[in-house]
Scaffold this active site. Structure first.
Site, PDB file in Angstrom:
ATOM      1  CG  ASP A 148      -1.728   0.936   1.345  1.00 45.58           C
ATOM      2  OD1 ASP A 148      -1.345   2.083   0.436  1.00 45.58           O
ATOM      3  OD2 ASP A 148      -2.578   1.139   1.697  1.00 45.58           O
ATOM      4  CB  VAL A 149       1.700   2.910  -3.141  1.00 38.83           C
ATOM      5  CG1 VAL A 149       2.136   2.586  -3.603  1.00 38.83           C
ATOM      6  CG2 VAL A 149       0.411   4.077  -2.838  1.00 38.83           C
ATOM      7  CG  ASN A 207       0.299   3.727 -13.193  1.00 40.96           C
ATOM      8  OD1 ASN A 207      -0.794   3.946 -14.065  1.00 40.96           O
ATOM      9  ND2 ASN A 207      -0.247   2.245 -12.710  1.00 40.96           N
ATOM     10  CE1 TYR A 251      -7.027  10.566 -10.595  1.00 41.74           C
ATOM     11  CE2 TYR A 251      -8.005  11.856 -12.128  1.00 41.74           C
ATOM     12  CZ  TYR A 251      -7.305  10.672 -11.537  1.00 41.74           C
ATOM     13  OH  TYR A 251      -6.314   9.991 -12.705  1.00 41.74           O
ATOM     14  CE  LYS A 281      -3.593  11.003 -10.909  1.00 38.24           C
ATOM     15  NZ  LYS A 281      -2.503  10.267 -10.420  1.00 38.24           N
TER      16      LYS A 281
END
Length: 255
Positions: A61-62, A84, A147, A151
């Protein structure tokens, strides 16, 4: 200077690298000769293959900094990191619990920051970090506001790290438009919906995950040795301006 796309002997870590866009990225690096470690929370039924080889898989889990440190401790070196892992469902900001929106930001911004910081000591001179961005971070993102904000922050992180880590490590963002994956129906509907959305793109279709991977291979290669701090657009020409269809003049088809 050697200009080549041959990445034989390089170790590439691709987060979210076992499915969707990530699987296309992993396959492209395998085709280029690299050794690929695909990390994700859940192991897929099949791992990406390319060039007669298969990606390795590590469950991670990043967003978990301690787990990232444990992962890094098992590596000797990392030549390329592709951040990614990400994504988000359609959910207006006032819908659902606040925690859901915060977790979207953690996955799409905090996770890449953790992975870049943790793996940087393992990256030799000439290494590369590629952050997978989105057009949602450079234009309005209604329905996925958290989101889009994450980003946008990722794009800023790229530019800052490109300066902090130059000239030893290059850091770039690949800004994606609409890519067709196994989850495309969640955003665009059935096959007719996917095709209709594709017709809004100047290239006439959605992108393919392997095309994303090919662009990543370029950014990691010697061919991009002077490219850092950049935002490379991969969106098929973008979106046709809405005013062109709304206007009551200049409707003649171009020849």
């Amino acid at each position: 200077m050697s200009l080549t796309l041959d990445l034989a002997g390089k170790t590439v870590v691709v987060t979210g690298g076992a499915r969707g866009v990530g699987a296309g990225i992993s396959r492209a690096f395998l085709e280029a000769g690299a050794d690929v470690i695909a990390v994700a929370r859940r192991e897929p039924d099949a791992l990406p293959r390319g060039g007669g080889r298969e990606a390795a898989f590590v469950s991670l889990d990043v967003r978990d900094a301690d787990a990232a440190e444990a992962f890094a401790a098992g590596l000797d070196r990392v030549d390329v990191l592709v951040n990614n892992a990400g994504g988000a469902p359609f959910r207006p900001l006032t819908d659902g619990p606040l925690r859901t929106h915060l977790k979207i930001i953690e996955l799409n911004l905090t996770g890449p920051l953790i992975m870049a910081r943790t793996l940087r000591p393992l990256m030799p001179d000439g290494s590369s970090v590629i952050n997978i961005g989105s057009v949602s971070g450079v234009r309005p993102s209604p329905g996925t506001a958290a989101y889009g904000a994450a980003k946008a922050g990722l794009h800023s992180l790229t530019q800052s790290l490109a300066v902090e880590w130059a000239p030893r490590v290059r850091v770039n963002t690949l800004v994606l438009g609409m890519i067709r994956t196994e989850l495309a129906h969640l955003h665009y509907g059935d096959e007719a919906g996917v095709e209709a959305v594709g017709r809004t793109v100047p290239m006439g279709r959605l992108g393919d995950p392997f095309e994303v991977g090919a662009a990543c291979v370029y950014l990691a290669s010697d061919l991009a040795s002077y490219v850092t701090g950049s935002q490379m657009l991969l969106h098929g020409g973008g979106e046709r301006p809405a005013f062109l269809d709304a206007a009551t003049v200049n409707k003649e088809e171009s020849r």
